[in-house]
Design a protein around this motif. Sequence first.
Motif, mmCIF file in Angstrom:
data_model
loop_
_atom_site.group_PDB
_atom_site.id
_atom_site.type_symbol
_atom_site.label_atom_id
_atom_site.label_comp_id
_atom_site.label_asym_id
_atom_site.label_seq_id
_atom_site.Cartn_x
_atom_site.Cartn_y
_atom_site.Cartn_z
ATOM 1 N N GLY A 1 0.796 -1.217 0.000
ATOM 2 C CA GLY A 1 0.000 0.000 0.000
ATOM 3 C C GLY A 1 0.830 1.268 0.000
ATOM 4 O O GLY A 1 2.043 1.252 0.230
ATOM 5 N N ALA A 2 0.173 2.366 -0.261
ATOM 6 C CA ALA A 2 0.725 3.722 -0.224
ATOM 7 C C ALA A 2 1.885 3.936 -1.190
ATOM 8 O O ALA A 2 2.706 4.818 -0.996
ATOM 9 C CB ALA A 2 1.160 4.085 1.199
ATOM 10 N N GLY A 3 1.971 3.108 -2.222
ATOM 11 C CA GLY A 3 3.024 3.284 -3.220
ATOM 12 C C GLY A 3 4.370 2.695 -2.832
ATOM 13 O O GLY A 3 5.340 2.847 -3.568
ATOM 14 N N PHE A 4 4.450 2.041 -1.692
ATOM 15 C CA PHE A 4 5.701 1.405 -1.284
ATOM 16 C C PHE A 4 5.736 -0.017 -1.810
ATOM 17 O O PHE A 4 4.698 -0.674 -1.936
ATOM 18 C CB PHE A 4 5.839 1.399 0.246
ATOM 19 N N THR A 5 6.912 -0.496 -2.145
ATOM 20 C CA THR A 5 7.075 -1.863 -2.620
ATOM 21 C C THR A 5 8.054 -2.599 -1.722
ATOM 22 O O THR A 5 8.841 -1.977 -0.994
ATOM 23 C CB THR A 5 7.613 -1.894 -4.065
#
Length: 194
Positions: free
Chosen positions: A83-87
């Motif tokens: 989530g939130a653009g984190f990988t």
Amino acid sequence: MTALRHLLETGGTGASGITFFAGPVGRDTAVLGAVKSALDLAASPGFAPAFAGSTNLADYRWGKLHRIVFRHPLGGPFSIPPGAGFTDLGPGLPGVATDGGFSAVDASSHNPRASTLNGFMFGSGPARRFVAEQRRSGPHAVQVIPGGESGNPSGHWFGNQLGLWLTDEYHSATIKESEIRADASVRLTFVPGP
């Protein structure tokens, strides 16, 4: 850590009276043996996702082992990452890299006997970092939380503070009622039902 320090300072005899190593030669042999075992482990196939079998010390980065996943009970897009653009840091390396470690001031402890690729991860830390200073003009405060103000993965405030949290930075905290009213983006009014 205290017991290890005691052993090193007392020539290898523990508080129990048991001798773990005798004198400087025994101490140096034990310490160098432990370092060799750690380097062998880092270059082993079990740690290949982090270090690709390298024996070059420059390739060993703490953040490849010390990672965190903010797991949400609903899983999927509610957890960070993804989530939130984190990988994830990489294949076989779930989570985002972070500093800290066992018994650090910035709570981020892992198992002190960790010896696996994911054994150095941690699952909890400061839920909110908050610092306030009382001034003549009123309180001044800064804060940060891991993630964001919202648990809605499609919302603007989901995960928006994680970058600050990971780098031990803060944002101004609105604590005066007038500031809170001015900063509000949504207002809900609750009225009693019939």
